[in-house]
Scaffold this active site. Structure first.
Site, PDB file in Angstrom:
ATOM      1  CD  GLU A 261      -8.679  -1.421   4.070  1.00 46.04           C
ATOM      2  OE1 GLU A 261      -8.213  -1.117   5.188  1.00 46.04           O
ATOM      3  OE2 GLU A 261      -8.986  -0.585   3.210  1.00 46.04           O
TER       4      GLU A 261
ATOM      5  NE  ARG B 211      -9.673  12.031   4.218  1.00 41.57           N
ATOM      6  CZ  ARG B 211      -9.689  10.744   3.865  1.00 41.57           C
ATOM      7  NH1 ARG B 211     -10.713  10.261   3.151  1.00 41.57           N
ATOM      8  NH2 ARG B 211      -8.727   9.933   4.202  1.00 41.57           N
TER       9      ARG B 211
ATOM     10  NE  ARG C 131      -6.325   1.262   0.046  1.00 43.28           N
ATOM     11  CZ  ARG C 131      -6.387   2.416   0.695  1.00 43.28           C
ATOM     12  NH1 ARG C 131      -5.302   2.918   1.244  1.00 43.28           N
ATOM     13  NH2 ARG C 131      -7.520   3.062   0.803  1.00 43.28           N
TER      14      ARG C 131
ATOM     15  CG  ASN D  94      -1.843   1.130   1.317  1.00 42.39           C
ATOM     16  OD1 ASN D  94      -1.800   2.040   0.467  1.00 42.39           O
ATOM     17  ND2 ASN D  94      -2.696   1.124   2.319  1.00 42.39           N
TER      18      ASN D  94
ATOM     19  CG  HIS E 252     -12.699   3.181   3.210  1.00 47.82           C
ATOM     20  ND1 HIS E 252     -13.380   4.147   3.936  1.00 47.82           N
ATOM     21  CD2 HIS E 252     -11.389   3.468   3.362  1.00 47.82           C
ATOM     22  CE1 HIS E 252     -12.511   4.976   4.496  1.00 47.82           C
ATOM     23  NE2 HIS E 252     -11.293   4.592   4.151  1.00 47.82           N
TER      24      HIS E 252
END
Ligand code: ADP
Length: 398
Positions: free
Chosen positions: A385, A242, A92, A7, A181
């Protein structure tokens, strides 16, 4: 077979070497502060293997140098990647645009197409491409697979993915809800089905992925029908830094009146907003401590966060009509019992009943936190993940 999952971010690389069948993790680690000039004693790679931690100190000039150093640490820790039975490298990739919605074997053309999607994810896709190119150069014999964060949401119904703006402008610039996601939402919803002993096709689910980034999804019979993130990962829930949803007019207002340009507002909404913008901290452990001390800004941040979460819960309850399971996952979702309790408080009339003792129990495995008579099963399921990417990569190369 083992899979190396990578990733790659703009200044970091997270990685894991694992066996997708046994789920055993051989080694994992993170390269940080790539591209910064640093003194020789700063730790830039932490590599964990067989219960031990190996470190690399000193600056890492670029992603390729970072991965070379990681391969060295693998060898030092007794797991030479050349002899470890590496069947695939799984990457990813954040944005697949309209082009990619399946795990994809990486070729030169695929790398170019991922790079071409950079306008949709300017912070992420270029970093993903650098990670892919570095890994291909170092492991030319090993098949490399891209797994896209947007893939699970590719088939959102038109009504859910369409923004109500001029249709020609939207089409010309790829403006639609993509969602992110996705690997986590898909993996967790599969785990929920296993936990309940049912098929995903029989279940309507709401998954709440609450980490530093946060998103919710509505899943009908195994297919995503709505999600909170949009064209970019900025829309939807309040997150660590965010803003999530806001009136787009705020952006014009700030540009016109606050002496900010587009990049300033971009930075404000992505990095200085959310829980951090409201309270000064973005970690929920710190937020909880501030609230206990009576900090009113922290209390408001928590309330805004929960308010937004419940708004989407309400929306998805109505969209799905019947909901079988609501599941919390990721850093906040898996660990913060107060968030879970507040998110689902006073929803008994919708068939949602939380068992307080189950909710507050210290347990890291997949578990039910609803009462036995709750019509809707409420679960906490750890996301993984890396495992999902490893499995998808192994499946594709097999
Ligand atoms: P990322 O989006 O970076 O993958 P994670 O899913 O790892 O994020 O979530 C990280 C966040 O989880 C932290 O910023 C923190 O807010 C929260 N978190 C982690 N552990 C706990 C805990 N024990 N209690 C409450 N919140 C936690």
């Amino acid at each position: 077979m083992k899979v190396l999952v990578i990733n790659s971010g703009s200044s970091s690389i997270k990685y894991q070497l694992l066996d997708p069948d046994s789920t055993d993790v051989v080694a994992s680690g993170m390269v940080s502060r790539i591209g910064e000039s640093l003194p020789d004693d700063v730790v830039t790679i932490e590599h964990k293997s067989d219960g031990k931690t190996f470190e690399h100190q000193g600056e890492i000039i670029d992603h390729a140098a970072g991965l070379r150093a990681v391969f060295g640490l693998f060898a030092d820790s007794g797991h030479d990647l050349a002899t470890e039975g590496l069947g695939a490298v799984g990457h990813r990739v954040v944005h697949g645009g309209e082009v990619f919605y399946e795990p994809t074997l990486i070729t030169d053309d695929v790398v170019k197409a991922i790079s071409d999607l950079s306008s949709l994810a300017p912070l992420h896709n270029p970093a993903n491409v650098v990670g892919i190119e570095s890994a291909r150069a170092l492991l030319p014999e090993v098949p490399q697979v891209a797994v896209f964060d947007t893939a699970f949401f590719h088939h959102l119904p038109a009504a859910a993915k369409t923004y109500a703006i001029d249709a020609e402008t939207a089409a010309a610039h790829g403006v639609r809800k993509y969602g992110f996601h996705g690997t986590s939402h898909e993996y967790v919803s599969g785990q929920v089905a296993d936990f309940l002993g049912r098929e995903t096709t029989d279940l309507n689910q709401i998954v709440l992925h609450l980490g530093n980034g946060a998103s919710a999804s509505a899943i009908r019979g195994g297919r995503a029908v709505d999600t909170t993130m949009g064209l970019t990962p900025l829309e939807g829930l309040v997150m660590g830094t965010r803003s999530g949803d806001l009136d787009p007019g705020i952006i014009f207002h700030l540009i016109r009146t606050a002496d900010m340009d587009v990049n300033d507002v971009d930075a404000l909404l992505n990095r200085q907003s959310g829980i951090k913008g409201l309270s000064g901290v973005n970690d929920f452990r710190e937020l909880g401590q501030l609230i206990e001390k009576g900090d009113t800004a922290a209390k408001l941040a928590f309330e805004v966060y929960i308010h937004r979460l419940r708004r989407y819960l309400g929306a998805y309850l109505v969209e799905l009509g019947r909901v079988d399971a609501i599941t919390f996952t990721a850093g906040v979702g898996e660990n913060d019992a107060k968030v879970r309790a507040a998110a689902l408080a006073a929803l008994e009339r919708y068939g949602i009943r939380i068992d307080e003792a189950r909710n507050t129990a210290k347990d890291r495995s997949a578990r039910q936190i609803s009462t036995d008579d709750s019509e809707v099963a409420v679960l906490v399921v750890p996301t993984n993940e890396e495992l999902a990417i490893a499995r998808a990569s192994a499946k594709l190369v097999a």
